[in-house]
Write an enzyme that holds these catalytic residues in place. Structure first.
Site, PDB file in Angstrom:
ATOM      1  N   ARG A 223       0.861  -1.177   0.000  1.00 53.23           N
ATOM      2  CA  ARG A 223       0.000   0.000   0.000  1.00 53.23           C
ATOM      3  C   ARG A 223       0.899   1.229   0.000  1.00 53.23           C
ATOM      4  NH1 ARG A 223      -3.607  -2.841  -1.434  1.00 53.23           N
ATOM      5  NH2 ARG A 223      -5.612  -3.189  -0.401  1.00 53.23           N
ATOM      6  N   GLU A 252      -4.114   7.517  -5.016  1.00 56.23           N
ATOM      7  CA  GLU A 252      -4.452   6.781  -6.244  1.00 56.23           C
ATOM      8  C   GLU A 252      -5.738   7.330  -6.825  1.00 56.23           C
ATOM      9  OE1 GLU A 252      -4.378   2.581  -5.420  1.00 56.23           O
ATOM     10  OE2 GLU A 252      -2.246   2.605  -4.960  1.00 56.23           O
ATOM     11  N   HIS A 271      -1.654   0.246  -9.730  1.00 55.66           N
ATOM     12  CA  HIS A 271      -2.240  -0.725  -8.791  1.00 55.66           C
ATOM     13  C   HIS A 271      -2.920  -1.878  -9.547  1.00 55.66           C
ATOM     14  CE1 HIS A 271      -3.509  -1.057  -4.350  1.00 55.66           C
ATOM     15  NE2 HIS A 271      -3.566  -2.253  -4.913  1.00 55.66           N
TER      16      HIS A 271
HETATM   17  P1  NDP Z   1      -0.815 -11.773   4.561  1.00 57.01           P
HETATM   18  O1  NDP Z   1      -1.647 -11.502   5.753  1.00 57.01           O
HETATM   19  O2  NDP Z   1      -0.850 -13.129   3.942  1.00 57.01           O
HETATM   20  O3  NDP Z   1       0.717 -11.462   4.911  1.00 57.01           O
HETATM   21  C1  NDP Z   1       1.096 -10.288   5.553  1.00 57.01           C
HETATM   22  C2  NDP Z   1       2.530 -10.446   6.055  1.00 57.01           C
HETATM   23  O4  NDP Z   1       2.948  -9.187   6.584  1.00 57.01           O
HETATM   24  C3  NDP Z   1       2.695 -11.485   7.156  1.00 57.01           C
HETATM   25  O5  NDP Z   1       3.832 -12.260   6.906  1.00 57.01           O
HETATM   26  C4  NDP Z   1       2.907 -10.636   8.411  1.00 57.01           C
HETATM   27  O6  NDP Z   1       3.738 -11.220   9.375  1.00 57.01           O
HETATM   28  C5  NDP Z   1       3.609  -9.441   7.814  1.00 57.01           C
HETATM   29  N1  NDP Z   1       3.524  -8.260   8.664  1.00 57.01           N
HETATM   30  C6  NDP Z   1       2.435  -7.698   9.220  1.00 57.01           C
HETATM   31  N2  NDP Z   1       2.777  -6.619   9.945  1.00 57.01           N
HETATM   32  C7  NDP Z   1       4.122  -6.515   9.855  1.00 57.01           C
HETATM   33  C8  NDP Z   1       5.071  -5.621  10.386  1.00 57.01           C
HETATM   34  N3  NDP Z   1       4.709  -4.615  11.186  1.00 57.01           N
HETATM   35  N4  NDP Z   1       6.369  -5.809  10.065  1.00 57.01           N
HETATM   36  C9  NDP Z   1       6.745  -6.839   9.272  1.00 57.01           C
HETATM   37  N5  NDP Z   1       5.885  -7.735   8.739  1.00 57.01           N
HETATM   38  C10 NDP Z   1       4.588  -7.570   9.031  1.00 57.01           C
HETATM   39  O7  NDP Z   1      -1.200 -10.659   3.499  1.00 57.01           O
HETATM   40  P2  NDP Z   1      -1.014 -10.704   1.904  1.00 57.01           P
HETATM   41  O8  NDP Z   1       0.339 -11.179   1.587  1.00 57.01           O
HETATM   42  O9  NDP Z   1      -2.166 -11.389   1.274  1.00 57.01           O
HETATM   43  O10 NDP Z   1      -1.185  -9.158   1.534  1.00 57.01           O
HETATM   44  C11 NDP Z   1      -0.405  -8.165   2.146  1.00 57.01           C
HETATM   45  C12 NDP Z   1      -0.918  -6.795   1.739  1.00 57.01           C
HETATM   46  O11 NDP Z   1      -0.571  -6.533   0.393  1.00 57.01           O
HETATM   47  C13 NDP Z   1      -2.446  -6.641   1.777  1.00 57.01           C
HETATM   48  O12 NDP Z   1      -2.877  -6.315   3.068  1.00 57.01           O
HETATM   49  C14 NDP Z   1      -2.684  -5.539   0.789  1.00 57.01           C
HETATM   50  O13 NDP Z   1      -2.634  -4.281   1.414  1.00 57.01           O
HETATM   51  C15 NDP Z   1      -1.529  -5.669  -0.197  1.00 57.01           C
HETATM   52  N6  NDP Z   1      -1.937  -6.251  -1.472  1.00 57.01           N
HETATM   53  C16 NDP Z   1      -1.673  -5.544  -2.618  1.00 57.01           C
HETATM   54  C17 NDP Z   1      -2.008  -6.048  -3.831  1.00 57.01           C
HETATM   55  C18 NDP Z   1      -1.785  -5.255  -5.079  1.00 57.01           C
HETATM   56  O14 NDP Z   1      -2.610  -5.319  -5.954  1.00 57.01           O
HETATM   57  N7  NDP Z   1      -0.692  -4.530  -5.206  1.00 57.01           N
HETATM   58  C19 NDP Z   1      -2.633  -7.376  -3.975  1.00 57.01           C
HETATM   59  C20 NDP Z   1      -2.875  -8.046  -2.721  1.00 57.01           C
HETATM   60  C21 NDP Z   1      -2.509  -7.497  -1.516  1.00 57.01           C
HETATM   61  P3  NDP Z   1       3.351 -12.574  10.168  1.00 57.01           P
HETATM   62  O15 NDP Z   1       3.290 -13.633   9.111  1.00 57.01           O
HETATM   63  O16 NDP Z   1       4.458 -12.798  11.119  1.00 57.01           O
HETATM   64  O17 NDP Z   1       2.009 -12.312  10.786  1.00 57.01           O
HETATM   65  C1  7N6 Z   2      -7.315  -5.759  -7.092  1.00 57.54           C
HETATM   66  C2  7N6 Z   2      -6.868  -5.145  -5.767  1.00 57.54           C
HETATM   67  C3  7N6 Z   2      -5.694  -6.137  -2.649  1.00 57.54           C
HETATM   68  O1  7N6 Z   2      -5.608  -5.639  -1.540  1.00 57.54           O
HETATM   69  O2  7N6 Z   2      -5.327  -4.031  -3.659  1.00 57.54           O
HETATM   70  C4  7N6 Z   2      -5.234  -5.377  -3.839  1.00 57.54           C
HETATM   71  O3  7N6 Z   2      -6.096  -7.294  -2.807  1.00 57.54           O
HETATM   72  C5  7N6 Z   2      -5.785  -5.930  -5.132  1.00 57.54           C
HETATM   73  C6  7N6 Z   2      -8.811  -5.751  -7.213  1.00 57.54           C
END
Ligand code: NDP
Ligand code: 7N6
Length: 305
Positions: A223, A252, A271
Protein backbone atom coordinates in the site's frame (compact mmCIF):
# COMPACT_ATOMS: atom_id res chain seq x y z
CA UNK A 1 -29.03 -16.36 -2.19
CA UNK A 2 -29.04 -12.95 -3.92
CA UNK A 3 -25.75 -11.03 -4.35
CA UNK A 4 -25.39 -7.32 -5.00
CA UNK A 5 -22.26 -6.63 -7.05
CA UNK A 6 -21.18 -3.10 -6.17
CA UNK A 7 -20.08 -0.86 -9.01
CA UNK A 8 -16.99 0.27 -7.04
CA UNK A 9 -15.42 -2.88 -8.53
CA UNK A 10 -15.22 -0.89 -11.79
CA UNK A 11 -12.16 0.80 -10.25
CA UNK A 12 -10.34 -2.42 -11.20
CA UNK A 13 -12.46 -4.29 -13.77
CA UNK A 14 -15.99 -4.75 -15.10
CA UNK A 15 -18.31 -5.75 -12.19
CA UNK A 16 -20.45 -7.68 -14.69
CA UNK A 17 -17.66 -10.28 -14.83
CA UNK A 18 -18.19 -11.08 -11.13
CA UNK A 19 -21.98 -11.01 -11.53
CA UNK A 20 -21.80 -13.47 -14.44
CA UNK A 21 -19.51 -15.80 -12.46
CA UNK A 22 -21.81 -15.77 -9.43
CA UNK A 23 -24.90 -16.38 -11.61
CA UNK A 24 -23.13 -19.32 -13.28
CA UNK A 25 -22.38 -20.73 -9.82
CA UNK A 26 -25.80 -20.57 -8.26
CA UNK A 27 -26.12 -17.04 -6.85
CA UNK A 28 -28.65 -14.59 -8.27
CA UNK A 29 -26.68 -11.38 -8.94
CA UNK A 30 -27.53 -7.73 -9.51
CA UNK A 31 -25.15 -4.83 -10.14
CA UNK A 32 -25.84 -1.98 -7.70
CA UNK A 33 -24.68 1.62 -8.05
CA UNK A 34 -22.86 3.45 -5.26
CA UNK A 35 -25.36 5.02 -2.86
CA UNK A 36 -28.14 2.48 -3.60
CA UNK A 37 -29.88 0.63 -0.79
CA UNK A 38 -28.59 -2.94 -0.41
CA UNK A 39 -31.01 -4.02 2.33
CA UNK A 40 -32.71 -6.63 0.12
CA UNK A 41 -29.50 -8.59 -0.68
CA UNK A 42 -27.82 -11.46 1.18
CA UNK A 43 -24.31 -10.31 0.31
CA UNK A 44 -22.66 -7.28 -1.26
CA UNK A 45 -19.50 -8.01 -3.26
CA UNK A 46 -17.52 -4.79 -3.38
CA UNK A 47 -14.17 -3.10 -3.93
CA UNK A 48 -14.81 -0.21 -1.52
CA UNK A 49 -16.84 0.66 1.55
CA UNK A 50 -19.75 3.08 1.90
CA UNK A 51 -22.32 3.57 4.67
CA UNK A 52 -25.18 1.85 2.84
CA UNK A 53 -23.28 -1.44 3.01
CA UNK A 54 -24.17 -1.74 6.71
CA UNK A 55 -27.74 -2.52 5.53
CA UNK A 56 -26.57 -5.93 4.26
CA UNK A 57 -26.00 -9.01 6.45
CA UNK A 58 -22.69 -9.80 4.72
CA UNK A 59 -20.17 -7.68 2.81
CA UNK A 60 -17.36 -9.32 0.82
CA UNK A 61 -14.39 -7.14 -0.17
CA UNK A 62 -12.66 -8.29 -3.37
CA UNK A 63 -9.28 -7.11 -2.02
CA UNK A 64 -6.91 -8.75 0.46
CA UNK A 65 -6.12 -5.38 2.07
CA UNK A 66 -9.00 -3.98 4.09
CA UNK A 67 -7.23 -0.84 5.35
CA UNK A 68 -9.91 1.37 3.73
CA UNK A 69 -12.71 -0.42 5.60
CA UNK A 70 -13.92 0.71 9.07
CA UNK A 71 -13.39 -2.77 10.52
CA UNK A 72 -14.14 -1.64 14.11
CA UNK A 73 -17.57 -0.47 13.04
CA UNK A 74 -18.25 -3.72 11.20
CA UNK A 75 -17.35 -5.55 14.42
CA UNK A 76 -19.96 -3.50 16.28
CA UNK A 77 -22.77 -4.19 13.77
CA UNK A 78 -24.55 -7.32 12.54
CA UNK A 79 -22.90 -6.98 9.11
CA UNK A 80 -20.26 -9.64 8.60
CA UNK A 81 -17.17 -8.57 6.65
CA UNK A 82 -15.03 -11.01 4.64
CA UNK A 83 -12.06 -10.28 2.37
CA UNK A 84 -10.00 -11.98 -0.35
CA UNK A 85 -6.64 -13.24 0.92
CA UNK A 86 -4.69 -16.11 -0.57
CA UNK A 87 -5.31 -15.40 -4.27
CA UNK A 88 -2.44 -13.04 -5.12
CA UNK A 89 0.75 -15.11 -4.81
CA UNK A 90 1.19 -15.84 -8.51
CA UNK A 91 0.11 -12.46 -9.90
CA UNK A 92 2.13 -10.36 -7.48
CA UNK A 93 5.04 -12.82 -7.57
CA UNK A 94 5.22 -12.45 -11.34
CA UNK A 95 4.75 -8.66 -11.24
CA UNK A 96 7.67 -8.32 -8.82
CA UNK A 97 9.81 -10.75 -10.82
CA UNK A 98 9.05 -8.66 -13.92
CA UNK A 99 10.07 -5.41 -12.23
CA UNK A 100 13.29 -6.92 -10.88
CA UNK A 101 14.16 -8.40 -14.29
CA UNK A 102 13.49 -5.09 -15.99
CA UNK A 103 15.76 -3.18 -13.62
CA UNK A 104 18.53 -5.79 -13.94
CA UNK A 105 18.29 -6.32 -17.70
CA UNK A 106 17.45 -2.62 -18.36
CA UNK A 107 14.29 -3.43 -20.32
CA UNK A 108 12.39 -0.32 -19.12
CA UNK A 109 15.13 1.93 -20.46
CA UNK A 110 15.28 0.18 -23.85
CA UNK A 111 11.48 0.41 -24.10
CA UNK A 112 11.78 4.16 -23.39
CA UNK A 113 14.42 4.46 -26.13
CA UNK A 114 12.24 2.51 -28.54
CA UNK A 115 9.63 5.29 -28.36
CA UNK A 116 12.32 7.65 -29.73
CA UNK A 117 13.51 5.22 -32.46
CA UNK A 118 16.82 5.43 -30.60
CA UNK A 119 19.54 2.72 -30.92
CA UNK A 120 21.12 3.76 -27.63
CA UNK A 121 23.30 1.38 -25.61
CA UNK A 122 23.52 2.02 -21.86
CA UNK A 123 26.87 2.17 -20.12
CA UNK A 124 28.60 -1.23 -19.86
CA UNK A 125 28.14 -1.40 -16.09
CA UNK A 126 24.39 -0.65 -16.09
CA UNK A 127 23.18 -4.21 -16.65
CA UNK A 128 23.39 -6.95 -14.07
CA UNK A 129 21.82 -10.35 -13.43
CA UNK A 130 19.45 -11.32 -10.65
CA UNK A 131 21.33 -14.54 -9.97
CA UNK A 132 23.20 -14.27 -6.65
CA UNK A 133 21.68 -10.86 -5.85
CA UNK A 134 19.82 -10.58 -2.53
CA UNK A 135 16.17 -9.62 -2.20
CA UNK A 136 14.64 -8.70 1.15
CA UNK A 137 10.92 -9.46 1.22
CA UNK A 138 9.18 -7.42 3.92
CA UNK A 139 6.04 -9.37 4.84
CA UNK A 140 6.06 -13.12 4.29
CA UNK A 141 2.39 -13.98 3.81
CA UNK A 142 0.66 -14.78 0.52
CA UNK A 143 2.41 -12.02 -1.44
CA UNK A 144 5.79 -12.42 0.22
CA UNK A 145 5.88 -16.18 -0.29
CA UNK A 146 4.88 -15.71 -3.94
CA UNK A 147 7.77 -13.28 -4.42
CA UNK A 148 10.26 -15.48 -2.52
CA UNK A 149 9.40 -18.56 -4.60
CA UNK A 150 10.05 -16.76 -7.88
CA UNK A 151 13.18 -15.03 -6.58
CA UNK A 152 14.54 -18.46 -5.60
CA UNK A 153 13.80 -19.78 -9.09
CA UNK A 154 15.80 -16.87 -10.53
CA UNK A 155 18.82 -17.84 -8.41
CA UNK A 156 18.50 -15.01 -5.91
CA UNK A 157 19.29 -15.12 -2.20
CA UNK A 158 16.17 -14.33 -0.20
CA UNK A 159 15.87 -12.82 3.26
CA UNK A 160 12.64 -11.60 4.79
CA UNK A 161 10.87 -9.74 7.59
CA UNK A 162 7.75 -10.79 9.49
CA UNK A 163 6.27 -10.34 12.96
CA UNK A 164 6.53 -13.99 14.01
CA UNK A 165 10.00 -15.60 13.85
CA UNK A 166 8.62 -18.51 11.82
CA UNK A 167 10.82 -19.86 9.01
CA UNK A 168 9.55 -19.69 5.43
CA UNK A 169 10.56 -22.14 2.72
CA UNK A 170 13.17 -20.60 0.44
CA UNK A 171 13.89 -17.65 2.77
CA UNK A 172 17.42 -17.92 4.18
CA UNK A 173 17.00 -15.57 7.16
CA UNK A 174 13.83 -14.25 8.77
CA UNK A 175 14.19 -10.93 10.63
CA UNK A 176 11.76 -9.32 13.08
CA UNK A 177 10.36 -5.82 12.37
CA UNK A 178 12.73 -4.23 14.94
CA UNK A 179 15.65 -5.47 12.82
CA UNK A 180 14.33 -4.04 9.56
CA UNK A 181 17.43 -1.89 8.97
CA UNK A 182 19.70 -4.94 9.25
CA UNK A 183 17.41 -6.97 6.99
CA UNK A 184 17.47 -4.43 4.16
CA UNK A 185 21.10 -3.33 4.46
CA UNK A 186 22.63 -5.88 2.05
CA UNK A 187 19.69 -6.28 -0.34
CA UNK A 188 19.75 -5.23 -3.99
CA UNK A 189 15.93 -5.31 -3.91
CA UNK A 190 13.57 -4.54 -1.02
CA UNK A 191 10.04 -5.71 -1.74
CA UNK A 192 7.15 -4.52 0.43
CA UNK A 193 4.40 -7.12 1.00
CA UNK A 194 2.89 -6.00 4.33
CA UNK A 195 -0.65 -4.84 5.10
CA UNK A 196 -1.13 -1.15 5.87
CA UNK A 197 -1.51 -0.90 9.65
CA UNK A 198 -0.49 1.52 12.39
CA UNK A 199 2.79 -0.43 12.62
CA UNK A 200 3.59 -0.41 8.90
CA UNK A 201 2.55 3.13 7.96
CA UNK A 202 5.70 4.93 6.74
CA UNK A 203 7.85 1.94 7.84
CA UNK A 204 10.12 2.83 4.90
CA UNK A 205 11.34 6.41 5.40
CA UNK A 206 14.54 8.45 5.38
CA UNK A 207 16.36 6.15 7.85
CA UNK A 208 15.55 3.02 5.85
CA UNK A 209 16.63 4.63 2.56
CA UNK A 210 19.93 5.50 4.20
CA UNK A 211 20.27 1.94 5.44
CA UNK A 212 19.70 0.58 1.92
CA UNK A 213 22.51 0.17 -0.61
CA UNK A 214 23.00 3.01 -3.09
CA UNK A 215 22.40 0.53 -5.92
CA UNK A 216 19.24 -0.92 -4.34
CA UNK A 217 15.71 -0.83 -5.70
CA UNK A 218 12.53 -0.51 -3.63
CA UNK A 219 9.47 -2.36 -4.89
CA UNK A 220 6.11 -1.52 -3.31
CA UNK A 221 3.25 -3.90 -4.08
CA UNK A 222 1.65 -3.37 -0.65
CA UNK A 223 0.00 0.00 0.00
CA UNK A 224 1.29 3.50 -0.80
CA UNK A 225 1.43 4.84 2.78
CA UNK A 226 3.78 2.03 3.83
CA UNK A 227 6.41 4.27 2.20
CA UNK A 228 7.03 7.91 3.10
CA UNK A 229 6.70 9.17 -0.47
CA UNK A 230 8.56 12.45 0.15
CA UNK A 231 11.48 10.50 1.62
CA UNK A 232 11.36 8.21 -1.42
CA UNK A 233 11.60 11.18 -3.78
CA UNK A 234 14.52 12.56 -1.75
CA UNK A 235 16.25 9.16 -1.83
CA UNK A 236 15.82 8.87 -5.60
CA UNK A 237 17.07 12.41 -6.17
CA UNK A 238 20.04 12.17 -3.81
CA UNK A 239 21.10 8.73 -5.06
CA UNK A 240 20.47 7.02 -1.70
CA UNK A 241 18.82 4.27 -3.75
CA UNK A 242 18.95 3.42 -7.46
CA UNK A 243 15.26 3.22 -8.30
CA UNK A 244 11.80 1.98 -7.46
CA UNK A 245 9.01 -0.21 -8.80
CA UNK A 246 5.72 1.16 -7.54
CA UNK A 247 2.35 -0.54 -7.92
CA UNK A 248 0.87 1.08 -4.79
CA UNK A 249 0.81 4.84 -4.29
CA UNK A 250 0.00 7.23 -1.47
CA UNK A 251 -2.69 8.88 -3.60
CA UNK A 252 -4.45 6.78 -6.24
CA UNK A 253 -4.67 7.60 -9.07
CA UNK A 254 -1.15 8.99 -8.77
CA UNK A 255 -1.56 12.74 -9.49
CA UNK A 256 -0.48 13.77 -13.00
CA UNK A 257 2.00 16.27 -11.56
CA UNK A 258 3.79 13.74 -9.34
CA UNK A 259 7.58 13.95 -9.93
CA UNK A 260 7.63 10.14 -9.86
CA UNK A 261 6.24 9.94 -13.41
CA UNK A 262 9.41 11.45 -14.91
CA UNK A 263 12.01 9.35 -13.12
CA UNK A 264 13.96 7.08 -15.47
CA UNK A 265 14.65 4.50 -12.78
CA UNK A 266 11.05 4.29 -11.59
CA UNK A 267 8.60 1.77 -13.00
CA UNK A 268 5.03 2.85 -12.22
CA UNK A 269 1.98 0.63 -12.50
CA UNK A 270 -1.56 1.79 -11.60
CA UNK A 271 -2.24 -0.73 -8.79
CA UNK A 272 -2.66 -3.58 -11.25
CA UNK A 273 0.03 -5.90 -9.90
CA UNK A 274 -2.57 -8.46 -8.82
CA UNK A 275 -4.91 -8.18 -11.77
CA UNK A 276 -5.33 -11.03 -14.22
CA UNK A 277 -8.06 -12.16 -16.59
CA UNK A 278 -9.37 -14.62 -14.00
CA UNK A 279 -9.51 -12.29 -10.98
CA UNK A 280 -13.33 -12.31 -11.11
CA UNK A 281 -13.27 -16.13 -10.91
CA UNK A 282 -10.77 -16.21 -8.03
CA UNK A 283 -12.83 -13.74 -6.02
CA UNK A 284 -16.16 -15.24 -7.09
CA UNK A 285 -15.01 -18.68 -5.89
CA UNK A 286 -14.37 -17.23 -2.41
CA UNK A 287 -17.91 -15.79 -2.31
CA UNK A 288 -19.52 -19.00 -3.57
CA UNK A 289 -17.58 -21.10 -1.04
CA UNK A 290 -18.73 -18.90 1.84
CA UNK A 291 -22.33 -18.83 0.56
CA UNK A 292 -22.27 -22.63 0.59
CA UNK A 293 -20.87 -22.61 4.13
CA UNK A 294 -23.67 -20.34 5.30
CA UNK A 295 -26.23 -22.66 3.70
CA UNK A 296 -24.66 -25.65 5.49
CA UNK A 297 -24.68 -23.72 8.79
CA UNK A 298 -20.86 -23.65 8.93
CA UNK A 299 -18.69 -20.72 9.98
CA UNK A 300 -17.35 -18.51 7.20
CA UNK A 301 -13.74 -18.33 5.99
CA UNK A 302 -11.76 -15.09 5.65
CA UNK A 303 -13.85 -13.18 8.22
CA UNK A 304 -12.43 -9.78 9.16
CA UNK A 305 -15.34 -8.76 11.40
P1 NDP B 1 -0.81 -11.77 4.56
O1 NDP B 1 -1.65 -11.50 5.75
O2 NDP B 1 -0.85 -13.13 3.94
O3 NDP B 1 0.72 -11.46 4.91
C1 NDP B 1 1.10 -10.29 5.55
C2 NDP B 1 2.53 -10.45 6.05
O4 NDP B 1 2.95 -9.19 6.58
C3 NDP B 1 2.69 -11.48 7.16
O5 NDP B 1 3.83 -12.26 6.91
C4 NDP B 1 2.91 -10.64 8.41
O6 NDP B 1 3.74 -11.22 9.38
C5 NDP B 1 3.61 -9.44 7.81
N1 NDP B 1 3.52 -8.26 8.66
C6 NDP B 1 2.44 -7.70 9.22
N2 NDP B 1 2.78 -6.62 9.95
C7 NDP B 1 4.12 -6.52 9.85
C8 NDP B 1 5.07 -5.62 10.39
N3 NDP B 1 4.71 -4.62 11.19
N4 NDP B 1 6.37 -5.81 10.06
C9 NDP B 1 6.75 -6.84 9.27
N5 NDP B 1 5.89 -7.73 8.74
C10 NDP B 1 4.59 -7.57 9.03
O7 NDP B 1 -1.20 -10.66 3.50
P2 NDP B 1 -1.01 -10.70 1.90
O8 NDP B 1 0.34 -11.18 1.59
O9 NDP B 1 -2.17 -11.39 1.27
O10 NDP B 1 -1.18 -9.16 1.53
C11 NDP B 1 -0.40 -8.16 2.15
C12 NDP B 1 -0.92 -6.79 1.74
O11 NDP B 1 -0.57 -6.53 0.39
C13 NDP B 1 -2.45 -6.64 1.78
O12 NDP B 1 -2.88 -6.31 3.07
C14 NDP B 1 -2.68 -5.54 0.79
O13 NDP B 1 -2.63 -4.28 1.41
C15 NDP B 1 -1.53 -5.67 -0.20
N6 NDP B 1 -1.94 -6.25 -1.47
C16 NDP B 1 -1.67 -5.54 -2.62
C17 NDP B 1 -2.01 -6.05 -3.83
C18 NDP B 1 -1.79 -5.25 -5.08
O14 NDP B 1 -2.61 -5.32 -5.95
N7 NDP B 1 -0.69 -4.53 -5.21
C19 NDP B 1 -2.63 -7.38 -3.98
C20 NDP B 1 -2.87 -8.05 -2.72
C21 NDP B 1 -2.51 -7.50 -1.52
P3 NDP B 1 3.35 -12.57 10.17
O15 NDP B 1 3.29 -13.63 9.11
O16 NDP B 1 4.46 -12.80 11.12
O17 NDP B 1 2.01 -12.31 10.79
C1 7N6 C 1 -7.32 -5.76 -7.09
C2 7N6 C 1 -6.87 -5.14 -5.77
C3 7N6 C 1 -5.69 -6.14 -2.65
O1 7N6 C 1 -5.61 -5.64 -1.54
O2 7N6 C 1 -5.33 -4.03 -3.66
C4 7N6 C 1 -5.23 -5.38 -3.84
O3 7N6 C 1 -6.10 -7.29 -2.81
C5 7N6 C 1 -5.79 -5.93 -5.13
C6 7N6 C 1 -8.81 -5.75 -7.21
Amino acid sequence: MHAAVHDSIAFSFDPQQVADYLEANGLESTIVESGSSVAEYDVVVTFGHEETLFEAPWVHCIRAGIDEFPTDRYAETDTKLTHSPGIHATTIGETVAGMMLSFARRLHRYRDNQHENAWRVESYDAAFTLADETVCVVGLGTLGEGVALRANALGMDVVGVRRRPKPVSGVDSVFLPDDLSDAIADARFVVLCVPLTEDTEAMIGANEFQAMRDDAYLINVARGPVVDENALLDALESGDIAGAGLDAHTEEPLPADSPLWDKEEVILTPHVGALTDSYHEDVGALVVANAERIQRGESMFDRVA
